[in-house]
Design a protein around this motif. Structure first.
Motif, PDB file in Angstrom:
ATOM      1  N   MET A  68       0.807  -1.169   0.104  1.00 34.50           N
ATOM      2  CA  MET A  68       0.103   0.001   0.109  1.00 34.50           C
ATOM      3  C   MET A  68       0.844   1.325  -0.094  1.00 34.50           C
ATOM      4  O   MET A  68       0.530   2.163  -0.744  1.00 34.50           O
ATOM      5  CB  MET A  68      -0.776  -0.002   1.012  1.00 34.50           C
ATOM      6  N   GLY A  69       1.994   1.029   0.994  1.00 32.91           N
ATOM      7  CA  GLY A  69       2.813   2.489   0.677  1.00 32.91           C
ATOM      8  C   GLY A  69       3.434   2.595  -0.660  1.00 32.91           C
ATOM      9  O   GLY A  69       3.729   3.889  -0.908  1.00 32.91           O
ATOM     10  N   GLN A  70       3.683   1.616  -1.168  1.00 34.17           N
ATOM     11  CA  GLN A  70       4.380   1.714  -2.704  1.00 34.17           C
ATOM     12  C   GLN A  70       3.323   2.435  -3.626  1.00 34.17           C
ATOM     13  O   GLN A  70       3.683   3.263  -4.305  1.00 34.17           O
ATOM     14  CB  GLN A  70       4.953   0.419  -2.911  1.00 34.17           C
ATOM     15  N   GLY A  71       2.021   1.924  -3.403  1.00 41.02           N
ATOM     16  CA  GLY A  71       1.094   2.452  -4.176  1.00 41.02           C
ATOM     17  C   GLY A  71       0.825   4.014  -3.925  1.00 41.02           C
ATOM     18  O   GLY A  71       0.851   4.764  -4.779  1.00 41.02           O
ATOM     19  N   ILE A  72       0.715   4.532  -2.861  1.00 48.48           N
ATOM     20  CA  ILE A  72       0.666   5.791  -2.309  1.00 48.48           C
ATOM     21  C   ILE A  72       1.665   6.544  -2.812  1.00 48.48           C
ATOM     22  O   ILE A  72       1.521   7.788  -3.141  1.00 48.48           O
ATOM     23  CB  ILE A  72       0.185   5.723  -0.827  1.00 48.48           C
ATOM     24  N   GLY A  73       2.617   5.993  -2.600  1.00 53.41           N
ATOM     25  CA  GLY A  73       4.121   6.812  -2.774  1.00 53.41           C
ATOM     26  C   GLY A  73       4.595   6.899  -4.098  1.00 53.41           C
ATOM     27  O   GLY A  73       5.477   7.561  -4.392  1.00 53.41           O
ATOM     28  N   ASP A  74       3.736   6.644  -4.977  1.00 54.64           N
ATOM     29  CA  ASP A  74       4.049   6.608  -6.662  1.00 54.64           C
ATOM     30  C   ASP A  74       4.040   7.993  -7.084  1.00 54.64           C
ATOM     31  O   ASP A  74       3.277   8.974  -6.427  1.00 54.64           O
ATOM     32  CB  ASP A  74       2.901   5.903  -7.415  1.00 54.64           C
ATOM     33  N   LYS A  75       4.972   8.354  -7.721  1.00 56.71           N
ATOM     34  CA  LYS A  75       5.552   9.905  -8.039  1.00 56.71           C
ATOM     35  C   LYS A  75       4.038  10.487  -8.594  1.00 56.71           C
ATOM     36  O   LYS A  75       3.770  11.610  -8.318  1.00 56.71           O
ATOM     37  CB  LYS A  75       6.444  10.005  -9.158  1.00 56.71           C
ATOM     38  N   ASN A  76       3.476   9.971  -9.499  1.00 53.96           N
ATOM     39  CA  ASN A  76       1.995  10.512 -10.084  1.00 53.96           C
ATOM     40  C   ASN A  76       1.111  10.502  -9.021  1.00 53.96           C
ATOM     41  O   ASN A  76       0.531  11.822  -9.127  1.00 53.96           O
ATOM     42  CB  ASN A  76       1.514   9.332 -11.016  1.00 53.96           C
ATOM     43  N   GLN A 186      -1.908   8.882 -15.703  1.00 51.42           N
ATOM     44  CA  GLN A 186      -1.294   8.300 -16.848  1.00 51.42           C
ATOM     45  C   GLN A 186       0.178   8.820 -17.034  1.00 51.42           C
ATOM     46  O   GLN A 186       0.670   8.202 -18.043  1.00 51.42           O
ATOM     47  CB  GLN A 186      -2.188   8.522 -18.070  1.00 51.42           C
ATOM     48  N   GLY A 187       0.640   9.557 -16.446  1.00 52.63           N
ATOM     49  CA  GLY A 187       1.861  10.139 -16.460  1.00 52.63           C
ATOM     50  C   GLY A 187       2.181  11.043 -17.723  1.00 52.63           C
ATOM     51  O   GLY A 187       3.166  10.890 -18.325  1.00 52.63           O
ATOM     52  N   CYS A 188       1.211  11.770 -18.122  1.00 49.98           N
ATOM     53  CA  CYS A 188       1.365  12.497 -19.076  1.00 49.98           C
ATOM     54  C   CYS A 188       1.195  14.290 -19.016  1.00 49.98           C
ATOM     55  O   CYS A 188       0.513  14.259 -17.728  1.00 49.98           O
ATOM     56  CB  CYS A 188       0.141  12.272 -20.453  1.00 49.98           C
ATOM     57  N   PRO A 355      -5.373   2.988 -12.839  1.00 50.61           N
ATOM     58  CA  PRO A 355      -4.213   1.856 -12.920  1.00 50.61           C
ATOM     59  C   PRO A 355      -4.879   0.965 -13.726  1.00 50.61           C
ATOM     60  O   PRO A 355      -3.705   0.284 -14.551  1.00 50.61           O
ATOM     61  CB  PRO A 355      -4.445   1.398 -11.296  1.00 50.61           C
ATOM     62  N   ILE A 356      -5.990   0.570 -13.892  1.00 53.03           N
ATOM     63  CA  ILE A 356      -6.621  -0.345 -14.881  1.00 53.03           C
ATOM     64  C   ILE A 356      -6.425   0.170 -16.244  1.00 53.03           C
ATOM     65  O   ILE A 356      -5.774  -0.786 -17.246  1.00 53.03           O
ATOM     66  CB  ILE A 356      -8.010  -0.845 -14.710  1.00 53.03           C
ATOM     67  N   ALA A 357      -6.568   1.322 -16.403  1.00 51.15           N
ATOM     68  CA  ALA A 357      -6.418   1.738 -17.908  1.00 51.15           C
ATOM     69  C   ALA A 357      -4.930   1.969 -18.370  1.00 51.15           C
ATOM     70  O   ALA A 357      -4.490   1.806 -19.360  1.00 51.15           O
ATOM     71  CB  ALA A 357      -7.020   3.285 -17.928  1.00 51.15           C
ATOM     72  N   ALA A 358      -4.239   2.244 -17.411  1.00 53.17           N
ATOM     73  CA  ALA A 358      -2.537   2.555 -17.651  1.00 53.17           C
ATOM     74  C   ALA A 358      -2.210   0.881 -18.028  1.00 53.17           C
ATOM     75  O   ALA A 358      -1.414   0.777 -19.078  1.00 53.17           O
ATOM     76  CB  ALA A 358      -1.906   3.024 -16.379  1.00 53.17           C
ATOM     77  N   GLU A 359      -2.610  -0.180 -17.450  1.00 48.75           N
ATOM     78  CA  GLU A 359      -2.083  -1.606 -17.852  1.00 48.75           C
ATOM     79  C   GLU A 359      -2.809  -1.970 -19.170  1.00 48.75           C
ATOM     80  O   GLU A 359      -2.296  -2.622 -20.186  1.00 48.75           O
ATOM     81  CB  GLU A 359      -2.614  -2.378 -16.631  1.00 48.75           C
ATOM     82  N   MET A 360      -4.103  -1.306 -19.356  1.00 45.76           N
ATOM     83  CA  MET A 360      -4.571  -1.656 -20.896  1.00 45.76           C
ATOM     84  C   MET A 360      -4.014  -0.877 -21.990  1.00 45.76           C
ATOM     85  O   MET A 360      -3.867  -1.358 -23.044  1.00 45.76           O
ATOM     86  CB  MET A 360      -6.277  -1.134 -20.796  1.00 45.76           C
ATOM     87  N   THR A 371      -4.871   7.959 -23.484  1.00 51.42           N
ATOM     88  CA  THR A 371      -5.578   7.180 -22.582  1.00 51.42           C
ATOM     89  C   THR A 371      -6.220   8.220 -21.438  1.00 51.42           C
ATOM     90  O   THR A 371      -7.322   8.205 -21.025  1.00 51.42           O
ATOM     91  CB  THR A 371      -4.591   6.420 -21.746  1.00 51.42           C
ATOM     92  N   ALA A 372      -5.312   9.392 -21.186  1.00 49.75           N
ATOM     93  CA  ALA A 372      -5.842  10.357 -20.396  1.00 49.75           C
ATOM     94  C   ALA A 372      -7.011  11.004 -20.858  1.00 49.75           C
ATOM     95  O   ALA A 372      -8.125  11.585 -20.091  1.00 49.75           O
ATOM     96  CB  ALA A 372      -4.915  11.471 -20.071  1.00 49.75           C
TER      97      ALA A 372
END
Length: 434
Positions: A68-76, A186-188, A355-360, A371-372
């Motif tokens: 959970m910490g890794q998910g929350i701490g994501d740069k985006n 989506q990191g754009c 997150p689902i869309a990013a993997e798609m 995507t965004a």
């Protein structure tokens, strides 16, 4: 490759059942006004997070906390939260009353026959500048209602034009919750998403404008004199933020410029005292609390779902139904649209779908800006139409003696935006550059 596990998606199902079920009960069973917005969405997500934590006994609770910490701490995610706060402070500084000045300026100098056209254009500008469709509807609908009574234009026609314009800006604004969520998820870059969105939204807006104009010219009306003071100087911060975003200045710099210029102008015009200005900054930032908490909780839940194999299962299911890049884009749109129908909140729908869309996007080879754009556009289409969304509920309340089902047939922009989006997915080729 992670093992596919459909049961890992259970937390999302639990959230939708709690939120949608209670919302429908309050709205239509207990008849509580704005029932969906009486549901504490943070509590619903906390329950979903608890369900996620109770799954997968092979992982210890400490290991789940680390995930959970890794998910929350994501740069985006961190960037998204900071932009939410800065955008809240900006809105708190400049306020919303000054946006009315644009409407009164134009209505004071344009013949009454074109007043509904002006309502649509003003709503487009105000929502683009303010980044909020609900705020725009709250400001402009009280102008639309007396205008309809005085001129003879149908009230649903006037109110629907305001909603359409509000959704235009909500979809494109650089400080809109939906734009912030979609771009950072989506990191754009925002300017790339804006360019992608603008070429989709512009044709829909132009055709909407033409339809409104045709109806207006064929409606017998009475003159409607507008007598209201306005102060266009207070519009400057909005214009600076809008211009800075379009030319590609860093979003934090753009918001800082807006906050500083807004503070100077509001103090110089005597609109607000220094002590009140600071209080408004705090109120504006606090107004983003729920949205921020949703982003944090969804990030934690999705980190666990991904680890358990839930996203892999969802992707496999989507690939069976939607084939190829174009089908994948439609699948993304329907995914976020379904989330919006269930939550009646386009920002929450985007955060959940991100997150689902990013993997798609990776699976189908879809660019991050596309995507965004798809996530934001489809969510705005559905949010602008559903009769239990905040936009419609506020418009009905302020519109006086008008119902959602009277307004929906006049919602030309959301329907045309959907058509335009589908045309760009299935007809216009996408550039390969990210």
């Amino acid at each position: 490759m992670k093992k596919s596990n459909p049961l890992a998606l259970l937390p999302i199902g639990v959230f939708l059942v709690i939120y949608l079920g209670l919302g429908l009960l309050f709205e239509y069973g207990l008849h509580i006004y704005m029932g969906f917005y009486n549901i504490p969405i943070v509590v619903a997500f906390l329950i979903a997070l608890l369900v996620a934590c109770l799954q997968n006994h092979a992982l210890s609770f400490d290991a789940k906390l680390a995930l959970m910490g890794q998910g929350i701490g994501d740069k985006n995610i961190v960037t998204m939260i900071l932009i939410f706060m800065a955008a809240g402070i900006f809105v708190g500084v400049v306020g919303r009353s000054s946006a009315e000045s644009v409407a009164y300026l134009l209505l004071s100098h344009v013949p009454s026959q074109f007043s509904v056209v002006i309502l649509f254009l003003v709503s487009c500008f105000v929502s683009l500048a303010m980044g909020t469709s609900v705020g725009t509807i709250t400001l402009i609908t009280p102008i639309a209602a007396p205008l309809a009574v005085a001129t003879g234009f149908p009230l649903p026609f006037c109110v629907a034009s305001v909603i359409g314009g509000a959704m235009f800006g909500d979809n494109l604004s650089f400080i809109s919750d939906t734009t912030i969520a979609a771009c950072n998820g989506q990191g754009c870059r925002m300017k790339d998403k804006f360019r992608e969105n603008f070429k989709i939204a512009l044709p829909a807006a132009v055709i909407t404008l033409a339809v409104i104009l045709i109806i207006s010219l064929n409606t017998p009306i009475r003159p409607f004199p507008i007598i209201k003071e306005y102060n266009l100087v207070q519009i400057i911060p909005y214009i600076l933020v809008l211009a800075g975003g379009i030319i590609g200045i860093n979003v934090f710099v753009v918001l800082l410029i807006g906050i500083v210029s807004g503070s100077v102008i509001m103090l110089a015009t005597g609109e607000i005292a220094a002590t009140s200005l600071l209080a408004n900054m705090g109120t504006g930032a606090a107004g983003m609390f729920e949205t921020t908490m949703v982003a944090i909780l969804v990030s934690a839940i999705c980190a666990l779902i991904r680890e358990y194999g839930g996203f892999e299962a969802l992707l496999r299911g989507i690939k069976k139904v939607f084939r190829g890049k174009k089908g994948g884009q439609l699948g993304m749109g329907l995914l976020v649209g379904g989330m919006d129908i269930a939550t009646a909140n386009n920002t929450v729908a985007i955060v959940m779908a991100n997150p689902i869309a990013a993997e798609m996007a990776e699976e189908y080879g879809i660019t991050n800006r596309k995507t965004a754009s798809i996530l934001d556009t489809f969510s705005c289409v559905f949010q602008g139409i559903i009769p239990y969304g905040a936009q419609m509920l506020v418009a009905v309340k302020l519109g006086q003696s008008v119902t959602a089902f009277q307004i929906i047939p006049y919602l030309f922009y959301p329907f045309l935006l959907l058509i335009s989006t589908l045309a760009f997915i299935f007809i216009v080729p996408e550039k390969s550059k990210k």
